[in-house]
Motif scaffolding. Sequence first.
Motif, PDB file in Angstrom:
ATOM      1  N   PRO A   1      25.041  36.948  -7.890  1.00 16.23           N
ATOM      2  CA  PRO A   1      24.569  37.348  -6.550  1.00 16.23           C
ATOM      3  C   PRO A   1      24.912  36.319  -5.480  1.00 16.23           C
ATOM      4  CG  PRO A   1      22.881  37.721  -8.206  1.00 16.23           C
ATOM      5  CD  PRO A   1      23.946  36.950  -8.873  1.00 16.23           C
ATOM      6  N   SER A   2      24.764  35.041  -5.794  1.00 12.05           N
ATOM      7  CA  SER A   2      25.056  34.023  -4.786  1.00 12.05           C
ATOM      8  C   SER A   2      25.221  32.667  -5.452  1.00 12.05           C
ATOM      9  CB  SER A   2      23.934  33.946  -3.743  1.00 12.05           C
ATOM     10  OG  SER A   2      22.726  33.482  -4.335  1.00 12.05           O
ATOM     11  N   VAL A   3      26.015  31.814  -4.791  1.00 12.10           N
ATOM     12  CA  VAL A   3      26.126  30.409  -5.150  1.00 12.10           C
ATOM     13  C   VAL A   3      25.729  29.622  -3.909  1.00 12.10           C
ATOM     14  CG1 VAL A   3      27.561  28.581  -6.069  1.00 12.10           C
ATOM     15  CG2 VAL A   3      28.003  30.942  -6.743  1.00 12.10           C
ATOM     16  N   GLU A   4      24.537  29.064  -3.950  1.00  8.15           N
ATOM     17  CA  GLU A   4      23.979  28.426  -2.765  1.00  8.15           C
ATOM     18  C   GLU A   4      24.731  27.142  -2.428  1.00  8.15           C
ATOM     19  OE1 GLU A   4      21.246  31.483  -2.374  1.00  8.15           O
ATOM     20  OE2 GLU A   4      21.733  29.874  -0.992  1.00  8.15           O
ATOM     21  N   VAL A   5      24.441  26.647  -1.241  1.00  6.66           N
ATOM     22  CA  VAL A   5      25.090  25.436  -0.720  1.00  6.66           C
ATOM     23  C   VAL A   5      24.839  24.252  -1.655  1.00  6.66           C
ATOM     24  CG1 VAL A   5      25.072  23.776   1.179  1.00  6.66           C
ATOM     25  CG2 VAL A   5      24.956  26.235   1.652  1.00  6.66           C
ATOM     26  N   LYS A   6      25.927  23.614  -2.108  1.00  2.00           N
ATOM     27  CA  LYS A   6      25.871  22.421  -2.968  1.00  2.00           C
ATOM     28  C   LYS A   6      25.117  22.681  -4.283  1.00  2.00           C
ATOM     29  CE  LYS A   6      28.072  19.619  -0.164  1.00  2.00           C
ATOM     30  NZ  LYS A   6      29.358  19.012  -0.516  1.00  2.00           N
ATOM     31  N   PRO A  37      33.298  29.411   1.699  1.00  4.64           N
ATOM     32  CA  PRO A  37      32.663  28.666   0.606  1.00  4.64           C
ATOM     33  C   PRO A  37      33.744  28.264  -0.403  1.00  4.64           C
ATOM     34  CG  PRO A  37      31.571  30.787   1.010  1.00  4.64           C
ATOM     35  CD  PRO A  37      32.864  30.822   1.732  1.00  4.64           C
ATOM     36  N   TYR A  38      33.811  26.989  -0.740  1.00  5.34           N
ATOM     37  CA  TYR A  38      34.839  26.502  -1.670  1.00  5.34           C
ATOM     38  C   TYR A  38      34.179  26.255  -3.030  1.00  5.34           C
ATOM     39  CZ  TYR A  38      38.925  24.085  -3.364  1.00  5.34           C
ATOM     40  OH  TYR A  38      40.027  23.722  -4.095  1.00  5.34           O
ATOM     41  N   ILE A  39      34.607  27.054  -4.024  1.00  4.17           N
ATOM     42  CA  ILE A  39      33.989  27.044  -5.349  1.00  4.17           C
ATOM     43  C   ILE A  39      34.877  26.276  -6.313  1.00  4.17           C
ATOM     44  CG2 ILE A  39      33.018  28.453  -7.185  1.00  4.17           C
ATOM     45  CD1 ILE A  39      31.655  28.781  -4.465  1.00  4.17           C
ATOM     46  N   VAL A  40      34.273  25.330  -7.025  1.00  2.00           N
ATOM     47  CA  VAL A  40      34.993  24.578  -8.051  1.00  2.00           C
ATOM     48  C   VAL A  40      34.279  24.773  -9.388  1.00  2.00           C
ATOM     49  CG1 VAL A  40      35.807  22.858  -6.400  1.00  2.00           C
ATOM     50  CG2 VAL A  40      33.677  22.458  -7.656  1.00  2.00           C
ATOM     51  N   LEU A  41      34.938  24.301 -10.447  1.00  2.03           N
ATOM     52  CA  LEU A  41      34.384  24.390 -11.790  1.00  2.03           C
ATOM     53  C   LEU A  41      33.981  23.011 -12.270  1.00  2.03           C
ATOM     54  CD1 LEU A  41      36.964  26.857 -13.283  1.00  2.03           C
ATOM     55  CD2 LEU A  41      34.581  27.347 -12.859  1.00  2.03           C
ATOM     56  N   ALA A 101      28.195  31.360  -0.951  1.00  2.76           N
ATOM     57  CA  ALA A 101      29.067  32.408  -1.478  1.00  2.76           C
ATOM     58  C   ALA A 101      28.188  33.551  -1.995  1.00  2.76           C
ATOM     59  CB  ALA A 101      29.952  31.875  -2.592  1.00  2.76           C
ATOM     60  N   LEU A 102      28.515  34.798  -1.566  1.00  5.92           N
ATOM     61  CA  LEU A 102      27.682  35.949  -1.896  1.00  5.92           C
ATOM     62  C   LEU A 102      28.483  36.997  -2.661  1.00  5.92           C
ATOM     63  CD1 LEU A 102      25.953  36.371   1.583  1.00  5.92           C
ATOM     64  CD2 LEU A 102      24.968  35.303  -0.443  1.00  5.92           C
ATOM     65  N   TYR A 103      27.733  37.803  -3.455  1.00  2.68           N
ATOM     66  CA  TYR A 103      28.279  38.979  -4.145  1.00  2.68           C
ATOM     67  C   TYR A 103      29.561  38.626  -4.903  1.00  2.68           C
ATOM     68  CZ  TYR A 103      25.313  40.753  -0.405  1.00  2.68           C
ATOM     69  OH  TYR A 103      24.289  40.946   0.458  1.00  2.68           O
ATOM     70  N   MET A 104      29.474  37.647  -5.735  1.00  2.00           N
ATOM     71  CA  MET A 104      30.668  37.128  -6.421  1.00  2.00           C
ATOM     72  C   MET A 104      30.923  37.879  -7.722  1.00  2.00           C
ATOM     73  SD  MET A 104      31.436  33.250  -7.753  1.00  2.00           S
ATOM     74  CE  MET A 104      31.474  32.637  -6.075  1.00  2.00           C
ATOM     75  N   ASP A 105      32.179  38.332  -7.892  1.00  2.00           N
ATOM     76  CA  ASP A 105      32.661  38.883  -9.152  1.00  2.00           C
ATOM     77  C   ASP A 105      33.519  37.836  -9.836  1.00  2.00           C
ATOM     78  OD1 ASP A 105      33.018  42.059  -7.582  1.00  2.00           O
ATOM     79  OD2 ASP A 105      31.493  41.460  -9.023  1.00  2.00           O
ATOM     80  N   VAL A 106      33.177  37.511 -11.089  1.00  2.00           N
ATOM     81  CA  VAL A 106      33.898  36.495 -11.861  1.00  2.00           C
ATOM     82  C   VAL A 106      34.584  37.194 -13.031  1.00  2.00           C
ATOM     83  CG1 VAL A 106      33.712  34.333 -13.132  1.00  2.00           C
ATOM     84  CG2 VAL A 106      32.135  34.801 -11.248  1.00  2.00           C
ATOM     85  N   GLU A 107      35.891  36.951 -13.206  1.00  2.00           N
ATOM     86  CA  GLU A 107      36.661  37.633 -14.247  1.00  2.00           C
ATOM     87  C   GLU A 107      37.563  36.650 -14.976  1.00  2.00           C
ATOM     88  OE1 GLU A 107      39.864  41.319 -14.803  1.00  2.00           O
ATOM     89  OE2 GLU A 107      39.270  40.646 -12.805  1.00  2.00           O
ATOM     90  N   ASN A 150      36.060  36.558  -6.762  1.00  2.00           N
ATOM     91  CA  ASN A 150      36.077  37.366  -5.545  1.00  2.00           C
ATOM     92  C   ASN A 150      34.675  37.343  -4.940  1.00  2.00           C
ATOM     93  OD1 ASN A 150      38.821  38.847  -5.387  1.00  2.00           O
ATOM     94  ND2 ASN A 150      38.212  39.059  -7.536  1.00  2.00           N
ATOM     95  N   TYR A 151      34.551  36.979  -3.643  1.00  2.16           N
ATOM     96  CA  TYR A 151      33.232  36.849  -3.026  1.00  2.16           C
ATOM     97  C   TYR A 151      33.369  36.936  -1.510  1.00  2.16           C
ATOM     98  CZ  TYR A 151      34.937  32.049  -2.467  1.00  2.16           C
ATOM     99  OH  TYR A 151      35.687  30.959  -2.156  1.00  2.16           O
ATOM    100  N   VAL A 152      32.234  36.925  -0.829  1.00  4.13           N
ATOM    101  CA  VAL A 152      32.208  36.931   0.639  1.00  4.13           C
ATOM    102  C   VAL A 152      31.295  35.806   1.110  1.00  4.13           C
ATOM    103  CG1 VAL A 152      32.603  39.421   0.739  1.00  4.13           C
ATOM    104  CG2 VAL A 152      30.260  38.544   0.774  1.00  4.13           C
ATOM    105  N   ASN A 153      31.452  35.428   2.399  1.00  4.58           N
ATOM    106  CA  ASN A 153      30.525  34.473   2.990  1.00  4.58           C
ATOM    107  C   ASN A 153      29.419  35.220   3.728  1.00  4.58           C
ATOM    108  OD1 ASN A 153      31.684  35.372   5.336  1.00  4.58           O
ATOM    109  ND2 ASN A 153      32.698  33.432   5.858  1.00  4.58           N
ATOM    110  N   ALA A 154      28.593  34.478   4.429  1.00 12.10           N
ATOM    111  CA  ALA A 154      27.452  35.090   5.117  1.00 12.10           C
ATOM    112  C   ALA A 154      27.876  36.030   6.230  1.00 12.10           C
ATOM    113  CB  ALA A 154      26.536  33.995   5.674  1.00 12.10           C
ATOM    114  N   PHE A 155      29.143  35.926   6.684  1.00 14.06           N
ATOM    115  CA  PHE A 155      29.633  36.780   7.766  1.00 14.06           C
ATOM    116  C   PHE A 155      30.403  37.990   7.240  1.00 14.06           C
ATOM    117  CE2 PHE A 155      28.291  33.704  10.766  1.00 14.06           C
ATOM    118  CZ  PHE A 155      28.578  32.449  10.231  1.00 14.06           C
ATOM    119  N   GLY A 156      30.463  38.134   5.908  1.00 11.93           N
ATOM    120  CA  GLY A 156      31.138  39.271   5.322  1.00 11.93           C
ATOM    121  C   GLY A 156      32.627  39.088   5.111  1.00 11.93           C
TER     122      GLY A 156
END
Length: 668
Positions: free
Chosen positions: A78-83, A20-24, A53-59, A110-116
């Motif tokens: 907890p999650s950032v869903e698709v789009k 998952p590619y996260i932008v601001l 993107a799941l279980y995201m820690d933002v610092e 820091n986060y994981v995808n659906a496959f861990g």
Amino acid sequence: MILIVNMMLPVSMALDMNQPYIVLEGTEEIQVMRAGEEGTFKLTLKNETYNTALYMDVELSGEHPFRTDLNNLTQYVPSVEVKKSVKLEFDVEVSPTAQSKLYEFDLVLNYVNAFGTVYKQTRKVYVKIENNTVGPILGAYTTVGPEYVFKPGNSDAIGIKLVNSGTMVAKDIILKISGFGVNNLMLDKDVDTKKVVMIGKESSEFVYFNVVCAPKAKTGIYPYKVEAKYIDEFGGTYEKEFEIYMSVEGNDTSGAELAIKNIKVPEVIVPNEPFEVSCELVNEGDILLEKAEASIEYPSEFTSKSTSKKVVKNLKPGATSIVTFNLMAKSDTKSDSYSGYISVKYIADGDTEDNAQTIQDYVGLIVDGSSGTSKPKLIIENYEYGGEHVLAGEPYNLKLFIKNTSTASDTKNIKVTLSSEENVFTPVDSSSSFFIPKIAAGEIYEHNIQLKTKIDASVKIYPLTIKMVYEDGKGNAYDAQEKPFEESEALSVAVAQPVRLETAELIVPFENYVGQPFYIEQEFYNMGKATMYNTMVKLEGPESSSSSYFVGNFEAGRSEYYSAEAFANEEGTFEGKLVYTFEDALGNVSTHEEPFNYTVVAAPAFDEFGNMDFNMNEEFPMEEPQSGLPVTKIVIGVVALVVVVGVFIIRKRRKKRKLKMELEALDE
């Protein structure tokens, strides 16, 4: 707002197609915060890919200006869903010692995808800090002694007045004095180092050192060095040195005695503005002074606007002469406490230059480099708009409290302009600008303006920008650095859409039987333009196994249906009500009630033959028909059939309505 830098990876580097590619998301307008104040640091994350993107820690990390001892700079998503986008808000307090500059620091994800699979991304974010605070500034403002003259064998005290002219507290102050000797003053059963626990902002404190004038002291003016070490309330360290001068009248005096008294200097000195330093020369001896030559010494940050030497001739015993010096602080002089000295060399009548005596006294010069012609500053000290929010489409009154923070310079010809994002706020029967003739130094000016909120404004907090362009009291529109006198303030105004709940006719059976179920039903609608949050319908009065119905988020234009199965255990007419509760986007809770009455009667009774018992008098027995089914059984059958058909129709209608609403929810 926040300036955001998103770095897109080249195609050759984007090897993990499951990341998952996260932008601001944001604008190019940088969020501005003030040192020492609390605020909200806002940002929006967006998932640009088709991988959740799941279980995201933002610092917030790196060289940021926020206080880590008071603020929680991490958040869990907890999650950032698709789009999809997620808004984050960090409640922060900016360090009072933060510098006035643009801070660049990291946002670590820091986060994981659906496959861990674990991923880490770092983004650059920016915030601009404005710092109007001034650290603790200690100065030795004046000294006290026995008429400013010490004589051999006399014991007394040197009093040093420490003045903190800054805007922060000075703490743990260590003050050390040196320069004593057998030819002047010596400590008298005292130590050369004293400690002061604290001096508040713009406050002062006296420190005393017990001294004795040496028996063989010589007449003269003796310098003593004072060293001060201290910290501010956040641990910042400071060191300063001062020199003070004490007059000693030794056994070699010629009988002439001159004193410097009543030194006058402005409490606050403004750069580029001339000021006067004056004092009185008093002949306290018993002989005529042929000549007294006064001069002033000042730091390199100052310049003289007149001759720095004054001569007084033939000063009689007991007479007083006033001398005045004209000085000016240079335009780039910083806010601080500076030291100057007035020296007077005098000769008694008939004496020679070889026997001339000199006295000297300290002059404290406190400069405020943030006020006056350097740049008088206007701020919005406070504002009010009648509550916690304004309603879309409705006018409201905005009250501004505009303060001139300068202590020395007025402001005039002030033009104030209001602007807002998407023109969400527009003035009513006036332009977006207004004019203020004058705001005096230190004065607060109040102004009311009526604004109207755009009818289709979203439910959120909007910035309202106040821009002020002005002149100083002398008509200057620019400071010494050719910077215009202009200030902007961003106010926050919460906008809410009015919520509107409408209900259809309440359905309650006319007559109900003890112990038999009956249904209470009502259709309701969101007729407003905003979502109702945490919507719930609750039945009060009759007993029910499903008295509460939680709708949740009830979008504008939607309809819902409430149906509850109720029971009654006794006969009579009773009261009940449906209670609707919901919140708007700002968390304000509203309640709507639908009262009703319902009647409960006894269920029909039957005899041992299955006939309805009407409790008729035995004198009028009901005749049985000669043949066919009994009449009572026919009546019972018809009533039972009507009840069964009614229940079937009601339940089928409820089931059909519920299925329709579920299909509508799936379509959305």
